[in-house]
Design an enzyme around this catalytic site. Structure first.
Site, PDB file in Angstrom:
ATOM      1  N   ASN A   7      34.877  12.626  -1.346  1.00 30.29           N
ATOM      2  CA  ASN A   7      35.569  11.423  -1.824  1.00 30.29           C
ATOM      3  C   ASN A   7      36.765  11.233  -0.896  1.00 30.29           C
ATOM      4  O   ASN A   7      37.789  11.893  -1.038  1.00 30.29           O
ATOM      5  CB  ASN A   7      36.007  11.648  -3.273  1.00 30.29           C
ATOM      6  N   ARG A  90      31.381   9.271  -2.157  1.00 30.37           N
ATOM      7  CA  ARG A  90      31.855   8.211  -3.052  1.00 30.37           C
ATOM      8  C   ARG A  90      32.287   7.034  -2.172  1.00 30.37           C
ATOM      9  O   ARG A  90      33.057   7.211  -1.223  1.00 30.37           O
ATOM     10  CB  ARG A  90      33.045   8.692  -3.860  1.00 30.37           C
ATOM     11  N   HIS A 179      35.039   2.061 -11.177  1.00 28.79           N
ATOM     12  CA  HIS A 179      34.771   3.246 -12.025  1.00 28.79           C
ATOM     13  C   HIS A 179      33.309   3.266 -12.464  1.00 28.79           C
ATOM     14  O   HIS A 179      32.969   3.868 -13.481  1.00 28.79           O
ATOM     15  CB  HIS A 179      35.630   3.251 -13.310  1.00 28.79           C
ATOM     16  N   LEU A 208      39.938   5.706 -19.468  1.00 31.22           N
ATOM     17  CA  LEU A 208      41.394   5.547 -19.507  1.00 31.22           C
ATOM     18  C   LEU A 208      42.060   6.672 -18.733  1.00 31.22           C
ATOM     19  O   LEU A 208      42.262   7.780 -19.250  1.00 31.22           O
ATOM     20  CB  LEU A 208      41.879   5.538 -20.967  1.00 31.22           C
ATOM     21  N   ARG A 240      49.558  -0.451 -12.500  1.00 31.27           N
ATOM     22  CA  ARG A 240      48.969  -1.783 -12.253  1.00 31.27           C
ATOM     23  C   ARG A 240      49.092  -2.660 -13.494  1.00 31.27           C
ATOM     24  O   ARG A 240      48.947  -2.178 -14.614  1.00 31.27           O
ATOM     25  CB  ARG A 240      47.480  -1.648 -11.899  1.00 31.27           C
ATOM     26  N   GLY A 331      41.518  11.000 -18.030  1.00 37.02           N
ATOM     27  CA  GLY A 331      42.707  11.767 -18.404  1.00 37.02           C
ATOM     28  C   GLY A 331      43.304  11.419 -19.761  1.00 37.02           C
ATOM     29  O   GLY A 331      43.539  12.296 -20.596  1.00 37.02           O
ATOM     30  N   ILE A 332      43.530  10.133 -20.017  1.00 37.02           N
ATOM     31  CA  ILE A 332      44.140   9.726 -21.287  1.00 37.02           C
ATOM     32  C   ILE A 332      43.082   9.696 -22.391  1.00 37.02           C
ATOM     33  O   ILE A 332      43.293  10.214 -23.493  1.00 37.02           O
ATOM     34  CB  ILE A 332      44.789   8.323 -21.136  1.00 37.02           C
ATOM     35  N   GLU A 384      32.513  12.530 -12.350  1.00 34.80           N
ATOM     36  CA  GLU A 384      32.001  11.653 -11.293  1.00 34.80           C
ATOM     37  C   GLU A 384      31.307  12.440 -10.184  1.00 34.80           C
ATOM     38  O   GLU A 384      30.319  11.984  -9.626  1.00 34.80           O
ATOM     39  CB  GLU A 384      33.142  10.795 -10.737  1.00 34.80           C
TER      40      GLU A 384
HETATM   41  P1  AMP Z   1      42.990  10.503 -14.460  1.00 34.99           P
HETATM   42  O1  AMP Z   1      43.353   9.320 -13.619  1.00 34.99           O
HETATM   43  O2  AMP Z   1      41.688  10.359 -15.195  1.00 34.99           O
HETATM   44  O3  AMP Z   1      43.103  11.811 -13.725  1.00 34.99           O
HETATM   45  O4  AMP Z   1      44.095  10.560 -15.617  1.00 34.99           O
HETATM   46  C1  AMP Z   1      45.419  10.891 -15.312  1.00 34.99           C
HETATM   47  C2  AMP Z   1      46.324  10.501 -16.461  1.00 34.99           C
HETATM   48  O5  AMP Z   1      45.872  11.108 -17.683  1.00 34.99           O
HETATM   49  C3  AMP Z   1      47.738  11.034 -16.287  1.00 34.99           C
HETATM   50  O6  AMP Z   1      48.510  10.145 -15.545  1.00 34.99           O
HETATM   51  C4  AMP Z   1      48.231  11.122 -17.702  1.00 34.99           C
HETATM   52  O7  AMP Z   1      48.826   9.886 -18.003  1.00 34.99           O
HETATM   53  C5  AMP Z   1      46.990  11.247 -18.547  1.00 34.99           C
HETATM   54  N1  AMP Z   1      46.916  12.525 -19.255  1.00 34.99           N
HETATM   55  C6  AMP Z   1      46.461  13.716 -18.816  1.00 34.99           C
HETATM   56  N2  AMP Z   1      46.575  14.654 -19.778  1.00 34.99           N
HETATM   57  C7  AMP Z   1      47.121  14.050 -20.862  1.00 34.99           C
HETATM   58  C8  AMP Z   1      47.496  14.472 -22.181  1.00 34.99           C
HETATM   59  N3  AMP Z   1      47.329  15.712 -22.592  1.00 34.99           N
HETATM   60  N4  AMP Z   1      48.017  13.529 -23.008  1.00 34.99           N
HETATM   61  C9  AMP Z   1      48.200  12.256 -22.602  1.00 34.99           C
HETATM   62  N5  AMP Z   1      47.853  11.810 -21.385  1.00 34.99           N
HETATM   63  C10 AMP Z   1      47.329  12.675 -20.538  1.00 34.99           C
END
Ligand code: AMP
Length: 397
Positions: A7, A90, A179, A208, A240, A331-332, A384
Site C-alpha cells: 500500500n 492497493r 474504502h 468509521l 475533512r 478504528g472508531i 483490507e
Molecule cells: P483508522 O483510520 O481506521 O485507523 O482509525 C483511526 C481512528 O480510530 C483514530 O483517529 C481514533 O480516532 C479512532 N480510535 C481508535 N481507537 C479508539 C478507541 N478506543 N476509542 C475511540 N476511537 C478510537
C-alpha cells in the site's frame, strides 16, 4: 501462496506478507519518511517490532529494504525472494475502468495514469509502487485492488451529480466512493456472520476511521456510498469536512483572500472534528476524554459526527427500501461503544434495539443488537490487507 501486499503512499509504504492458505500474516510493517530521511518498521509474526533508520531517497530503496528485511537470515519470514508468489497492490482510484481487481499489465498502468488527475495525491504513488516492484521482482505476477471498484455497481441516480451532464462525459465528474475494499470485505463478513443470504440482503456498512464512509449494499452489490469524486465528501471526518454547501468555497475564499485550492486544503486538513473542536484533536479518544471533562466544542464535534452517520444510515435504509443489518468497522467503528450508541440512539423507528452490555464488549465479530431487534447491528473488524490477498489469489487463479 505467499502474497506480498503493498500500500504505497507518497512518502510512506505499508506492507504485509500473507500466507494465502492459512491467511496468517507472516510479517508486516511500514516505511516512513521516504524522500526525507527514512525509517523502516518490520515485524515478523510472533517477534517484536524492529525499527531501522536508514536513508530512503526513493521508493526503490524503501521496497528494497522491505525485501531485505523479509529475507534477513535471523528475523526474515522467507529464505529467498523466490518464495513470494504474488504481489497485491492497493490502488486508490480506478475511475470507471475497473469494477473489480485486475492483473497488472501495461494496459492497466496506462489506465491508471489516465485517471491520476482524479486522485493526484494517491494514484501516482500507487503507480510508483507497482513500477518499483516490476523492476525489483520482474517475474512475480501482480494484481491491482482498487478502493473505488466495489462502488462501480451504483446506479446512475446514486452516482450522478446534478451538474451539466457534459462534465460527467468530458471530465468523469461523478460519485466514485472509496474504502471499497473494506466495504466489500465487511459486507461479506457481515452476511456470513449473521447467516444472511448475500444475494438477498440489505446491509449498511459504517467504515468509521480517520477517514469515514458509509455504504448501502443490496444483494451483495453497492448501491450508494457517502464519499464522492474524492474522499472529501460525505460524513464529517477527522480533519475533512464531508458534505457542505459548495458555495462555501467561493464565500470563504473571498473572506480569507484564498484561492479555491487553498480553501480545499482547509476543507481537507483543518476541518471535520478537528476544526469543530478548535483544533484540539482529530482523534476520537482525545475528543471523548475532553468532552467527558466538560469541553463543549469536543462534545459538539462528536455530536456532529454521530448525527451525520445516523442520517446517512436513514438515507440508505430508504435507498434500499429497508435494512437487515448495520455493521460498524475501522478504528472508531470497532472501538468506540459511545460513538456507536450515539449514532444508533434515535434509530428506534427502524426497530433497532441495542444490547448495551454487548455493545461494551471488545473482540472479533460481535452482534450488539438484541435478539428481538428488527435490524441486526454488529461490529465487524475490517481487514483490507486480507481482502487484497484474497482478491490477488482469486485473480491469479
Ligand atoms: P483508522 O483510520 O481506521 O485507523 O482509525 C483511526 C481512528 O480510530 C483514530 O483517529 C481514533 O480516532 C479512532 N480510535 C481508535 N481507537 C479508539 C478507541 N478506543 N476509542 C475511540 N476511537 C478510537
Amino acid at each position: 501462496m505467499k502474497v506480498l501486499i503493498i500500500n504505497c503512499g507518497s512518502s510512506s509504504l505499508k506492507y504485509q506478507l500473507i500466507d494465502s492458505e492459512t491467511e496468517a500474516v507472516l510479517a508486516k510493517g511500514l516505511c516512513e519518511r521516504i524522500g526525507i530521511d527514512g525509517r523502516l518498521v518490520y515485524q515478523k509474526a510472533g517477534l517484536d517490532k524492529e525499527i531501522t533508520e536508514a536513508p530512503m531517497p526513493t521508493h526503490t530503496e524503501a521496497i528494497q529494504m522491505v525485501l531485505d528485511a523479509l529475507k534477513n537470515e535471523k528475523t526474515g519470514a522467507i529464505a529467498s525472494l523466490e518464495e513470494i508468489d504474488a504481489i497485491g497492490h492497493r490502488v486508490v482510484h480506478g475511475g470507471e475502468k475497473f469494477a473489480s481487481s485486475a492483473k497488472v499489465d501495461d494496459a492497466m498502468i496506462a489506465a491508471l495514469e489516465e485517471c491520476s488527475d482524479l486522485a493526484p495525491l494517491h494514484n501516482p504513488a500507487n503507480l510508483i509502487g507497482i513500477r518499483v516492484c516490476q523492476e525489483l521482482m520482474p517475474n512475480v505476477p501482480m494484481v491491482g485492488v482498487f478502493d473505488t471498484a466495489f462502488h462501480q455497481t451504483m446506479p446512475e441516480e446514486a452516482y450522478l451529480y446534478p451538474l451539466p451532464i457534459e462534465y460527467y462525459e468530458q471530465f468523469g465528474i461523478r460519485k466514485y466512493g472509496f474504502h471499497g475494499t473494506s466495504h466489500s470485505f465487511v459486507s461479506k463478513e457481515t452476511a456470513k456472520f449473521l447467516g444472511l443470504d448475500p444475494e438477498n440482503s440489505k446491509i449498511i456498512v459504517c467504515h468509521l476511521g480517520n477517514g469515514a464512509s458509509v455504504s448501502a449494499v443490496k444483494n451483495g452489490k453497492c448501491v450508494d456510498t457517502s464519499m464522492g469524486l474524492t474522499p472529501l465528501a460525505g460524513l464529517a471526518m477527522g480533519t475533512r469536512c464531508g458534505d457542505i454547501d459548495p458555495s462555501i468555497v467561493d464565500f470563504l475564499g473571498k473572506k480569507l483572500d484564498l484561492d479555491a485550492a487553498a480553501v480545499t486544503q482547509i476543507l481537507n486538513k483543518k476541518s471535520g472534528v478537528f476544526g469543530l473542536s478548535r483544533g484540539l484533536s482529530s482523534d476520537f479518544r482525545d475528543l471523548a476524554a475532553a468532552a467527558e471533562s466538560g469541553n463543549h466544542d469536543a462534545a459538539v464535534a462528536l455530536d456532529v459526527f454521530a448525527y451525520r452517520v445516523k442520517t446517512t444510515i436513514g438515507a440508505y435504509a430508504a435507498a434500499m427500501d429497508g435494512v437487515d443489518a448495520i455493521a460498524f468497522t475501522a478504528g472508531i467503528g470497532e472501538n468506540s461503544a459511545e460513538v456507536r450508541t450515539s449514532i444508533l440512539d434515535g434509530l428506534t423507528f427502524l426497530g433497532i434495539k441495542i444490547d448495551e452490555e454487548k455493545n461494551k464488549l471488545r473482540g472479533e465479530n460481535m452482534k450488539i443488537s438484541t435478539e428481538d431487534s428488527a435490524v441486526s447491528v454488529c461490529v465487524i473488524p475490517t481487514n483490507e490487507e486480507l481482502a487484497i490477498c484474497r482478491d490477488t489469489v482469486a485473480i491469479l487463479g
